[in-house]
Write an enzyme that holds these catalytic residues in place. Structure first.
Site, short mmCIF file in Angstrom:
data_model
loop_
_atom_site.label_atom_id
_atom_site.label_comp_id
_atom_site.label_asym_id
_atom_site.label_seq_id
_atom_site.Cartn_x
_atom_site.Cartn_y
_atom_site.Cartn_z
CG HIS A 172 -1.92 -0.88 0.97
ND1 HIS A 172 -3.36 -0.22 0.48
CD2 HIS A 172 -2.15 -2.61 1.21
CE1 HIS A 172 -3.94 -2.21 0.91
NE2 HIS A 172 -3.35 -2.71 0.75
CG ASP A 374 -0.11 9.46 0.38
OD1 ASP A 374 -0.13 8.26 0.73
OD2 ASP A 374 -1.09 10.87 0.80
P1 ADQ Z 1 -2.73 5.98 4.51
O1 ADQ Z 1 -1.35 6.37 4.75
O2 ADQ Z 1 -3.54 5.38 5.58
O3 ADQ Z 1 -3.06 4.65 4.00
P2 ADQ Z 1 -4.91 7.05 2.76
O4 ADQ Z 1 -4.59 7.04 1.51
O5 ADQ Z 1 -4.82 8.94 2.76
O6 ADQ Z 1 -3.42 7.14 3.66
O7 ADQ Z 1 -6.08 7.16 3.87
C1 ADQ Z 1 -6.28 7.72 4.88
C2 ADQ Z 1 -7.45 7.12 5.41
O8 ADQ Z 1 -8.03 7.97 6.99
C3 ADQ Z 1 -8.43 8.13 4.48
O9 ADQ Z 1 -9.77 7.29 3.91
C4 ADQ Z 1 -9.44 9.29 5.19
O10 ADQ Z 1 -10.77 9.05 4.75
C5 ADQ Z 1 -8.95 8.50 6.35
N1 ADQ Z 1 -8.45 9.98 7.51
C6 ADQ Z 1 -7.62 10.36 7.67
N2 ADQ Z 1 -7.94 12.13 8.33
C7 ADQ Z 1 -8.95 11.73 9.26
C8 ADQ Z 1 -9.62 12.25 9.88
N3 ADQ Z 1 -9.08 13.31 10.91
N4 ADQ Z 1 -10.88 12.61 10.19
C9 ADQ Z 1 -11.82 10.72 9.95
N5 ADQ Z 1 -10.66 9.98 9.13
C10 ADQ Z 1 -9.72 10.89 8.54
C11 ADQ Z 1 -2.40 3.81 3.01
C12 ADQ Z 1 -1.35 4.60 2.45
C13 ADQ Z 1 -1.79 5.27 1.50
C14 ADQ Z 1 -2.35 4.78 0.38
C15 ADQ Z 1 -3.63 3.76 1.34
C16 ADQ Z 1 -4.65 2.78 0.63
O11 ADQ Z 1 -0.41 4.77 3.20
O12 ADQ Z 1 -0.65 6.15 -0.03
O13 ADQ Z 1 -3.61 5.38 -0.80
O14 ADQ Z 1 -2.79 2.69 2.57
O15 ADQ Z 1 -3.90 1.76 -0.32
#
Ligand code: ADQ
Length: 734
Positions: A172, A374
């Protein structure tokens, strides 16, 4: 790379999902154990799939379960198998190796990366435990799907007990370029761990290419970059890009249903949503927003930056430091620009429930998503799905995987503060027509490439046929060896059993095939070429068994050498062991039950137990090893046998050097190139010893670690190599 997205015939079979965390956190309360959903992209991605298909989710539950404690059920349609971890294991595997080593390195932040040997060994142990639980659950499932960087050695562990099960792995986070990945002291181990999978998925093509580069350059695997196929030893693995999506419809309907957020109506809102992580570029974003207010004062009192940050990994010091830095930065910018009725930055350090999040996405004017690196970034996609009213603008870092497909976003370099400020200005000023065009195109793609499409494309790829690499052949040898050999003579060292012929139940059955014999002879007859066969058999035995006149023979793992015009050599310490060897042979003969037998080879002996029934082996082996130790010998495991060797500091590597120095003198390396081909742990002695001095090849299974430069899948490949070496540079060469 990239796979056809047809549905496989077994598209709805149960699957076993393995990830570091279960899809919920368990906590102990006065009412007993309680569970609540875990935050993060992976859970929202996979849970709906498991609910629909059934199967098992394997992961750490978040606490240590006490004896007899059960995780409360949720009436879900799939099983949950918890993996127990001790406090130390959590510290070293999760906070250590995963989050202090792999996370920064994979995101190309080598300066933030810490390397700790103890973290690494715990990582390996924990990966084995996950693998063992998974193997237990996966007996009936057709497919095991392992997720992410915490579990890169797990495919290899599962493969040990389930040789036929289809294993998929999805990463991921980004896979960095070779120059960065090889900074890891354990890079080869991780690559090998992954290559036990049948299919390895990354978010985007460039990560897959980086991985292919690494296995080619660090492991010497054969790679077809275009088709994403890796052949390593006797196994083939496919590698591809599978950009993850979101549950588009769910976000869209939440956005349609959510009430208007009054606080979003006063000013234009620029929204940032992240886990609080240094890869997400939050301080840089605040600086870009500050620059916007400097360069374009017209936005003052009209725009706010609403930054939501979920607390994350708060035990790791880097994250504590980031939190402090961000608090300070937000305070400074607010202090600088705030007026009686307006504060430029609203910063919430907490998680927000999904309904409210969707309303904020919907009502925001701009989503400012500026990670420094990312894997994908789901926030960008969620924002797009929630654009059901007046269309907003997505400003997206080009260093996020999502930028590869979301090309209608305004793409920025997050390190370029001025550039980001200007893009933000453009976004805030953008006319409705342009906004709508961009959002429509983005929505169409995200709706089509949603989470279900992602899961289906990965599962379909795992069960679909694919073209194997062209069989190993002359063009490979050409690429690997031509430059290396150019202008030098060749000294070729070959093990016998398992290298020049297949292993047999009894050594007398292992004879050289006609074609192999011819290839060997042709090599030995070439000018400026010396061939040596170096075996664990006795010198007499190997000389007779191979029986080629111009070849040098080394027996007893190089303790005795003769032939090919070389003055005969016997290691000088052997005289002390002759009698002891005879006594040991007698002692071992007393253990010859159930078809076990002793092969006396002069100074060394081999106790064979291939025909002994499995249930009797352990005790017999223990007794044999004890007998060997008691005789003052060293016991070493061999193919269904244990070897007794005199404790002399000598091995096949040292024997090779002896031959080279005797044949060519101390400056041998100016005259010849050395190739060594072998298939077992005694050859590993040579691979280690000859590192940098020779090109080494390990024959056979991809599962055993090796120090060799490259692998050959089997004895046939050895024959092809010899044929190529024999014909090289001649008129009939290819
Ligand atoms: P993450 O690094 O966790 O995932 P991301 O893909 O942006 O990053 O997902 C974050 C999730 O957390 C989103 O669903 C978002 O809605 C939720 N979130 C963030 N801030 C929030 C808040 N304040 N309140 C509630 N919800 C919040 C890892 C990798 C990414 C990749 C994903 C999936 O680092 O690059 O996209 O896995 O493969």
């Amino acid at each position: 790379m990239g796979f056809e997205s047809e549905r496989g015939t077994d598209g709805e079979r149960p699957i076993v999902v393995v990830s570091n965390r279960l899809p919920f956190t368990v906590s102990r309360t006065v009412r007993g154990l309680e569970r609540r959903p875990s935050p993060g992209g992976l859970v929202s991605a996979l849970e709906p799939v498991l609910r629909r298909r059934g199967g098992t989710w394997i992961g750490w539950p978040g606490i240590s379960l006490r004896a007899g404690e059960q995780i409360p059920g949720d009436g879900e349609a799939y099983r949950v198998a918890p993996v127990e971890l001790s406090e130390t294991e959590i510290t070293r595997h999760y906070h250590g190796m995963s989050n202090r080593t792999l996370w920064p390195l994979m995101h190309s932040f080598p300066a933030r990366t810490q390397f700790d040997k103890n973290d690494w060994s715990t990582y390996a142990i924990v990966n084995e435990r996950f693998g063992d639980v998974a193997a237990g659950e996966a007996l009936d499932a057709g497919f095991v799907w392992i997720h992410d960087y915490q579990l890169m050695l797990t495919p290899a562990r599962i493969r040990q007990s389930l040789p036929e099960t289809t294993i998929g792995f999805f990463l991921h986070i980004p896979f960095p370029p070779h120059d960065i990945f090889r900074l890891l002291p354990w890079d080869r181990e991780l690559l090998r761990g992954l290559l036990a999978a049948d299919l390895i998925g990354f978010h985007v093509r460039s990560y897959a290419q980086n991985f292919l580069d690494c296995v080619e350059r660090s492991l010497g695997a054969r790679v077809n970059h275009k088709q994403g196929i890796v052949e390593y030893g006797d196994r083939t693995t496919r590698v591809g890009a599978f950009p993850i999506g979101i549950d588009f419809n769910q976000f869209e309907s939440l956005a349609l249903a959510a009430p208007v957020q009054p606080e979003m109506q006063r000013e234009q809102v620029v929204l940032g949503v992240d886990r609080l992580d240094y890869t997400k570029g939050i301080p840089e974003r605040v600086l870009a927003f500050e620059r916007l207010l400097e360069l374009h004062p017209e936005h003052r009192e009209r725009v706010v930056l609403l930054q939501l940050a979920v607390p994350s990994r708060s035990q790791v010091s880097e994250y504590k430091e980031l939190k402090r830095k961000l608090d300070e930065l937000v305070g400074r910018v607010n202090g600088r620009f705030a007026t009686a009725s307006w504060s430029p930055i609203r910063y919430l350090y907490r998680s927000v429930d999904q309904k409210r999040l969707c309303a904020l996405y919907r009502d925001a004017d701009v989503a400012l998503i500026t990670p420094l690196r990312d894997g994908m970034n789901l926030v960008a996609k969620e924002f797009i799905a929630c654009q059901v009213g007046d269309p907003g603008v997505l400003v997206l870092s080009k260093l996020a995987g999502s930028a590869q497909t979301m090309r209608e976003a305004l793409r920025v370099n997050p390190y370029d503060i001025d550039g980001t400020a200007e893009a933000l200005h453009r976004a805030l000023e953008m006319e409705e027509g342009e906004r709508r065009s961009r959002i429509l195109a983005l929505r169409r793609r995200e709706k089509r490439d949603d989470i279900e499409a992602w899961v289906n494309s990965f599962l379909d790829a795992s069960s679909s046929d694919f073209t194997e690499l062209n069989p190993l052949g002359n063009s490979d040898f050409q690429a690997w060896l031509e430059d290396f050999l150019q202008g030098y003579g060749l000294a070729l060292f070959l093990d016998y059993d398992g290298t020049l012929c297949n292993l047999q139940d009894h050594p007398t059955l292992a004879t050289l095939g006609d074609e192999m014999r011819l290839a060997l002879r042709s090599c030995a007859e070439r000018p400026h070429t010396k061939v040596a066969v170096i075996s664990g058999r006795s010198l007499e035995d190997v000389t007779k068994t191979v029986g080629e006149p111009d070849v040098i023979y080394a027996g007893n793992h190089g303790l005795e050498i003769a032939g090919g015009g070389l003055p005969p050599f016997i290691h000088e310490d052997l005289v002390h062991f002759r009698h002891r060897a005879e006594d040991l042979a007698k002692a071992l003969q007393k253990l010859e039950f159930d078809g076990a037998w002793t092969e006396a080879k002069g100074p060394t002996l081999t106790f064979h137990y291939r025909s002994v029934p499995a249930q009797n082996r352990e005790s017999l082996l223990e007794a044999a090893k004890q007998t060997i130790h008691d005789a003052g010998y060293q016991a070493r495991d061999a193919h269904q046998a244990v070897e007794a060797r005199p404790p002399i500091g000598w091995d096949k590597g040292r024997a090779v050097l002896h031959v080279l120095r005797t044949l060519y003198g101390p400056s041998w390396s100016e005259r010849v190139r050395v190739i060594y081909v072998g298939d077992d742990h005694t050859d590993e002695d040579a691979f280690r010893f000859l590192a940098g001095l020779a090109m080494t090849f390990r024959v056979g299974s991809a599962d055993t670690p090796t120090e060799a430069t490259r692998r050959l899948p089997n004895v046939d490949a050895v024959q092809k190599l010899l044929e190529w070496l024999a014909r090289r540079g001649t008129a009939d060469a290819p």
